[in-house]
Scaffold this motif. Structure first.
Motif, PDB file in Angstrom:
ATOM      1  N   ALA A 150       2.683  37.280 -18.399  1.00  0.00           N
ATOM      2  CA  ALA A 150       4.105  37.411 -18.743  1.00  0.00           C
ATOM      3  C   ALA A 150       4.881  37.967 -17.551  1.00  0.00           C
ATOM      4  CB  ALA A 150       4.260  38.335 -19.951  1.00  0.00           C
ATOM      5  N   PRO A 151       5.817  37.164 -16.980  1.00  0.00           N
ATOM      6  CA  PRO A 151       6.508  37.599 -15.760  1.00  0.00           C
ATOM      7  C   PRO A 151       7.343  38.868 -15.945  1.00  0.00           C
ATOM      8  CG  PRO A 151       7.177  35.366 -16.418  1.00  0.00           C
ATOM      9  CD  PRO A 151       6.238  35.846 -17.458  1.00  0.00           C
ATOM     10  N   LYS A 152       7.797  39.098 -17.180  1.00  0.00           N
ATOM     11  CA  LYS A 152       8.610  40.289 -17.425  1.00  0.00           C
ATOM     12  C   LYS A 152       7.778  41.569 -17.318  1.00  0.00           C
ATOM     13  CE  LYS A 152      10.848  39.291 -21.319  1.00  0.00           C
ATOM     14  NZ  LYS A 152      11.600  39.473 -22.547  1.00  0.00           N
ATOM     15  N   LEU A 153       6.489  41.454 -17.611  1.00  0.00           N
ATOM     16  CA  LEU A 153       5.650  42.650 -17.695  1.00  0.00           C
ATOM     17  C   LEU A 153       4.647  42.759 -16.555  1.00  0.00           C
ATOM     18  CD1 LEU A 153       4.748  42.408 -21.488  1.00  0.00           C
ATOM     19  CD2 LEU A 153       6.459  43.880 -20.463  1.00  0.00           C
ATOM     20  N   ALA A 154       4.225  41.606 -16.015  1.00  0.00           N
ATOM     21  CA  ALA A 154       3.121  41.621 -15.061  1.00  0.00           C
ATOM     22  C   ALA A 154       3.595  41.124 -13.693  1.00  0.00           C
ATOM     23  CB  ALA A 154       1.991  40.736 -15.577  1.00  0.00           C
ATOM     24  N   PRO A 155       3.434  41.936 -12.652  1.00  0.00           N
ATOM     25  CA  PRO A 155       3.850  41.525 -11.308  1.00  0.00           C
ATOM     26  C   PRO A 155       3.184  40.223 -10.843  1.00  0.00           C
ATOM     27  CG  PRO A 155       3.484  43.882 -11.364  1.00  0.00           C
ATOM     28  CD  PRO A 155       3.041  43.352 -12.699  1.00  0.00           C
ATOM     29  N   TYR A 156       1.939  39.979 -11.230  1.00  0.00           N
ATOM     30  CA  TYR A 156       1.298  38.724 -10.851  1.00  0.00           C
ATOM     31  C   TYR A 156       1.961  37.535 -11.543  1.00  0.00           C
ATOM     32  CZ  TYR A 156      -2.457  40.949  -8.216  1.00  0.00           C
ATOM     33  OH  TYR A 156      -3.168  41.633  -7.281  1.00  0.00           O
ATOM     34  N   GLY A 157       2.461  37.755 -12.743  1.00  0.00           N
ATOM     35  CA  GLY A 157       3.206  36.710 -13.440  1.00  0.00           C
ATOM     36  C   GLY A 157       4.510  36.413 -12.721  1.00  0.00           C
ATOM     37  N   ALA A 158       5.178  37.482 -12.271  1.00  0.00           N
ATOM     38  CA  ALA A 158       6.435  37.316 -11.527  1.00  0.00           C
ATOM     39  C   ALA A 158       6.166  36.578 -10.209  1.00  0.00           C
ATOM     40  CB  ALA A 158       7.065  38.680 -11.277  1.00  0.00           C
ATOM     41  N   ALA A 159       5.049  36.912  -9.553  1.00  0.00           N
ATOM     42  CA  ALA A 159       4.695  36.245  -8.286  1.00  0.00           C
ATOM     43  C   ALA A 159       4.418  34.758  -8.522  1.00  0.00           C
ATOM     44  CB  ALA A 159       3.480  36.917  -7.663  1.00  0.00           C
ATOM     45  N   ALA A 160       3.814  34.442  -9.651  1.00  0.00           N
ATOM     46  CA  ALA A 160       3.537  33.040  -9.987  1.00  0.00           C
ATOM     47  C   ALA A 160       4.850  32.273 -10.165  1.00  0.00           C
ATOM     48  CB  ALA A 160       2.693  32.961 -11.256  1.00  0.00           C
ATOM     49  N   MET A 161       5.817  32.900 -10.840  1.00  0.00           N
ATOM     50  CA  MET A 161       7.120  32.260 -11.051  1.00  0.00           C
ATOM     51  C   MET A 161       7.815  32.031  -9.716  1.00  0.00           C
ATOM     52  SD  MET A 161       7.533  31.957 -14.363  1.00  0.00           S
ATOM     53  CE  MET A 161       9.105  32.227 -15.154  1.00  0.00           C
ATOM     54  N   GLU A 162       7.721  33.029  -8.845  1.00  0.00           N
ATOM     55  CA  GLU A 162       8.350  32.940  -7.531  1.00  0.00           C
ATOM     56  C   GLU A 162       7.745  31.769  -6.744  1.00  0.00           C
ATOM     57  OE1 GLU A 162       7.999  36.671  -5.463  1.00  0.00           O
ATOM     58  OE2 GLU A 162       9.025  35.854  -3.703  1.00  0.00           O
ATOM     59  N   THR A 163       6.428  31.649  -6.799  1.00  0.00           N
ATOM     60  CA  THR A 163       5.728  30.569  -6.106  1.00  0.00           C
ATOM     61  C   THR A 163       6.182  29.208  -6.627  1.00  0.00           C
ATOM     62  OG1 THR A 163       3.799  31.984  -5.810  1.00  0.00           O
ATOM     63  CG2 THR A 163       3.440  29.614  -5.610  1.00  0.00           C
ATOM     64  N   LEU A 164       6.238  29.081  -7.941  1.00  0.00           N
ATOM     65  CA  LEU A 164       6.618  27.798  -8.532  1.00  0.00           C
ATOM     66  C   LEU A 164       8.051  27.420  -8.180  1.00  0.00           C
ATOM     67  CD1 LEU A 164       4.867  28.011 -12.020  1.00  0.00           C
ATOM     68  CD2 LEU A 164       4.287  26.494 -10.118  1.00  0.00           C
ATOM     69  N   SER A 165       8.960  28.420  -8.124  1.00  0.00           N
ATOM     70  CA  SER A 165      10.331  28.057  -7.730  1.00  0.00           C
ATOM     71  C   SER A 165      10.382  27.655  -6.260  1.00  0.00           C
ATOM     72  CB  SER A 165      11.366  29.156  -7.961  1.00  0.00           C
ATOM     73  OG  SER A 165      10.930  30.141  -8.757  1.00  0.00           O
ATOM     74  N   LYS A 166       9.599  28.356  -5.430  1.00  0.00           N
ATOM     75  CA  LYS A 166       9.607  28.029  -3.995  1.00  0.00           C
ATOM     76  C   LYS A 166       9.122  26.612  -3.740  1.00  0.00           C
ATOM     77  CE  LYS A 166      10.343  31.633  -0.875  1.00  0.00           C
ATOM     78  NZ  LYS A 166       9.605  32.906  -0.861  1.00  0.00           N
ATOM     79  N   ILE A 167       8.085  26.174  -4.472  1.00  0.00           N
ATOM     80  CA  ILE A 167       7.577  24.823  -4.242  1.00  0.00           C
ATOM     81  C   ILE A 167       8.289  23.794  -5.121  1.00  0.00           C
ATOM     82  CG2 ILE A 167       5.328  25.552  -3.360  1.00  0.00           C
ATOM     83  CD1 ILE A 167       4.103  25.026  -6.047  1.00  0.00           C
ATOM     84  N   GLY A 168       9.317  24.259  -5.847  1.00  0.00           N
ATOM     85  CA  GLY A 168      10.183  23.334  -6.585  1.00  0.00           C
ATOM     86  C   GLY A 168       9.553  22.712  -7.821  1.00  0.00           C
ATOM     87  N   LEU A 169       8.610  23.399  -8.442  1.00  0.00           N
ATOM     88  CA  LEU A 169       7.951  22.811  -9.611  1.00  0.00           C
ATOM     89  C   LEU A 169       8.253  23.571 -10.899  1.00  0.00           C
ATOM     90  CD1 LEU A 169       4.450  21.907  -8.122  1.00  0.00           C
ATOM     91  CD2 LEU A 169       6.267  20.341  -8.784  1.00  0.00           C
ATOM     92  N   MET A 170       9.154  24.543 -10.801  1.00  0.00           N
ATOM     93  CA  MET A 170       9.423  25.393 -11.960  1.00  0.00           C
ATOM     94  C   MET A 170       9.826  24.597 -13.195  1.00  0.00           C
ATOM     95  SD  MET A 170       9.521  28.374 -13.110  1.00  0.00           S
ATOM     96  CE  MET A 170      10.118  29.860 -12.345  1.00  0.00           C
ATOM     97  N   SER A 171      10.829  23.718 -13.045  1.00  0.00           N
ATOM     98  CA  SER A 171      11.328  23.050 -14.251  1.00  0.00           C
ATOM     99  C   SER A 171      10.341  22.007 -14.778  1.00  0.00           C
ATOM    100  CB  SER A 171      12.695  22.426 -13.983  1.00  0.00           C
ATOM    101  OG  SER A 171      12.617  21.609 -12.837  1.00  0.00           O
ATOM    102  N   THR A 172       9.587  21.353 -13.876  1.00  0.00           N
ATOM    103  CA  THR A 172       8.629  20.355 -14.377  1.00  0.00           C
ATOM    104  C   THR A 172       7.448  21.021 -15.065  1.00  0.00           C
ATOM    105  OG1 THR A 172       7.889  20.247 -12.087  1.00  0.00           O
ATOM    106  CG2 THR A 172       8.960  18.284 -12.964  1.00  0.00           C
ATOM    107  N   LEU A 173       7.068  22.214 -14.604  1.00  0.00           N
ATOM    108  CA  LEU A 173       5.856  22.814 -15.155  1.00  0.00           C
ATOM    109  C   LEU A 173       6.104  23.822 -16.277  1.00  0.00           C
ATOM    110  CD1 LEU A 173       3.589  23.216 -11.991  1.00  0.00           C
ATOM    111  CD2 LEU A 173       3.482  21.493 -13.796  1.00  0.00           C
ATOM    112  N   SER A 174       7.348  24.317 -16.400  1.00  0.00           N
ATOM    113  CA  SER A 174       7.558  25.371 -17.403  1.00  0.00           C
ATOM    114  C   SER A 174       7.206  24.945 -18.835  1.00  0.00           C
ATOM    115  CB  SER A 174       8.967  25.951 -17.311  1.00  0.00           C
ATOM    116  OG  SER A 174       9.908  24.978 -17.643  1.00  0.00           O
ATOM    117  N   PRO A 175       7.339  23.664 -19.225  1.00  0.00           N
ATOM    118  CA  PRO A 175       6.886  23.326 -20.590  1.00  0.00           C
ATOM    119  C   PRO A 175       5.377  23.466 -20.778  1.00  0.00           C
ATOM    120  CG  PRO A 175       8.310  21.602 -19.689  1.00  0.00           C
ATOM    121  CD  PRO A 175       7.974  22.509 -18.560  1.00  0.00           C
TER     122      PRO A 175
END
Lengths: 253, 225
Positions: A137-162
């Protein structure tokens, strides 16, 4: 019928409460971020052997541990998965400022329990041939937040979030992947790495320019200020013996 | 249905889950309760204990076994994949299956008690009037067991709404699919969003109170079951 069962449950609960609490003179209660579970267990055993103190460990996501501390949880030391949470606790007067230090720098990995599923460039994410991608959970876990950051950087956030399945902490994200229920997921390197090598499955070590470095800080909490065991534990974490354990799980220092 | 407000989405999902679970449980719980109420078989004890297990088992035990059993290497996982349904964890239907196990005793036991309380002589009288067993069941037994069904429906629904640990372990916290109210509240509390948590939590207290109040007022016998 149900009432009678509830009475038995109540009775059993009262008996359990009545058992005397076991206490030790120099005991330190440590709140530990979930990614650091395995190394901390080893370090705690070595610490107990070396000092005669007793270390009780409690694991969870950094965000959850923070909430517990804010609400009076009786921890002496916090080993967080970031540097923001300990800093925030210092600012709020809940931690000892001078005690704060970085005990490990963590690495984010994309991991699958299946050998050969994750390539070492993370191209598997672009192909998207999977049903579930686990993360903490990105709100609670720093590794979750880092994963979200990575996905936005490589431009896959919206395709993979479902396809996201969120673990309450990084240990649960790992568990989703290790049971095969999620084909792959973002976990901490320390969870899939021991003695200098990958323990199972396949992995992509996410390049560190894709997310902010996960500086994991430890801090003595106000409650542990006068506890000698808390002070000794922090000292022990800085010892070569502890640092060797930390490095063997893939952390840098 | 889709909601922009995540809290409303969680409420709708929870209601959908509880309604479906309760309907399924009434259908499969009736024959189980009937058998338990009438059998003289040696299996009555073990079967009754098995049905009651979720009352005493920690949800973590149920969640752990369901996660492993429904996973790709588990027996249920093999079966659902064989049927072309894919895997159940992290899906709404996975939660339905889990909830059926979790709320089973809360539906079966009230119905079983009601069946046991139905005087056998009524059914026998119907039989002498040439009513078929099925006919007897629907015209005599079922109306007499109505309070039991009311209790079963309310308890099954309310208990599924109150489900938390199992969902946390097999749900994966997916909006509109597995993020039910209890999980949403937990997330908000953990993230110290107390203001938002209060809205849902207070709603749950009021809902649960009204449900039980309704049950005890409409169905005084429900209290003893």
């Amino acid at each position: 019928m149900i009432t009678r069962r509830f009475n038995y449950a109540l009775l059993a609960g009262l008996v359990a409460l009545g058992l005397p609490a076991i206490s030790h003179a120099d005991e330190v209660l440590v709140a530990v971020a979930a990614n650091f579970t395995a190394p901390m267990k080893i370090i705690a055993t070595a610490f107990e052997k070396a000092t005669g103190h007793q270390a009780e460990l409690s694991f969870g996501s950094t965000g959850k541990l923070y909430t517990q501390i804010r609400n009076g949880a009786p921890f002496d030391v916090l080993l967080a998965a970031d540097d923001e949470t300990p800093a925030k606790l210092v600012k709020e007067g809940l931690a000892v400022p001078a005690s704060r230090f970085t005990y490990a720098i963590g690495a984010l990995v994309l991991w699958s329990a299946k050998p050969g599923f994750v390539d070492n460039e993370g191209a598997v994410l672009k192909k998207g041939a999977f049903a579930h991608l686990a993360l903490a959970a990105p709100k609670l876990a720093p590794y979750g937040a880092a994963a979200m950051e990575t996905l936005s950087k490589i431009g896959l956030m919206s395709t993979l979030s479902p396809k996201f399945v969120q673990g309450e902490n990084i240990a649960q994200a790992y568990q989703f992947v290790s049971t095969g229920n999620a084909e792959l997921g973002f976990v901490a390197l320390s969870q899939v790495y021991a003695n200098g090598k990958l323990t199972s499955g396949s992995v992509w070590v996410v390049p560190t320019d894709l997310y902010h470095p996960i500086r994991q800080d430890a801090v003595i909490l106000t409650r542990g200020k006068i506890n000698p065991a808390a002070r000794d534990l922090v000292k022990f974490l800085k010892s070569k013996q502890a640092q060797d354990v930390i490095r063997s799980y893939g952390y840098t220092l | 249905m889709n909601f922009d407000n995540p809290d409303l989405a969680a409420v709708w999902l929870t209601v959908k889950l509880a309604a479906l679970t309760t309907s399924i449980l009434i259908v499969i719980g009736t024959p189980i309760a009937w058998w338990l109420a009438h059998t003289r078989s040696w299996w009555k004890g073990p079967a009754g204990a098995l049905v009651a297990l979720p009352i005493v088992l920690p949800p973590t035990v149920l969640g752990f076994y369901l996660l492993v059993a429904m996973g790709p290497d588990g027996p249920v996982g093999h079966f659902t994949r064989f049927l072309g349904l894919g895997l159940l964890p992290f899906t709404f239907w996975g939660l339905v299956v889990a909830s059926v196990f979790y709320s089973l005793p809360f539906v079966v036991q009230p119905i079983q008690n009601a069946f046991e309380a139905v005087n056998e002589r009524h059914a026998e009288a119907a039989a002498t009037l040439r009513a078929s067993p099925l006919d007897t069941f629907f015209t005599i037994v079922l109306p007499l067991a109505k309070p039991g069904y009311l209790t079963a429906t309310v308890m099954g629904f309310a208990h599924t709404v109150g489900e938390f640990g199992v969902v946390l372990m097999i749900g994966g916290n997916i909006p509109d699919k597995t993020r039910v109210v209890s999980v949403q509240i937990y997330d908000q509390v953990e993230a110290m969003e107390y203001g938002r948590a209060h809205g849902l939590a207070a709603g749950m207290v009021i809902f649960s109170f009204l449900v039980l109040l309704g049950l005890y007022t409409l169905n005084p016998t429900g209290r003893r079951k």
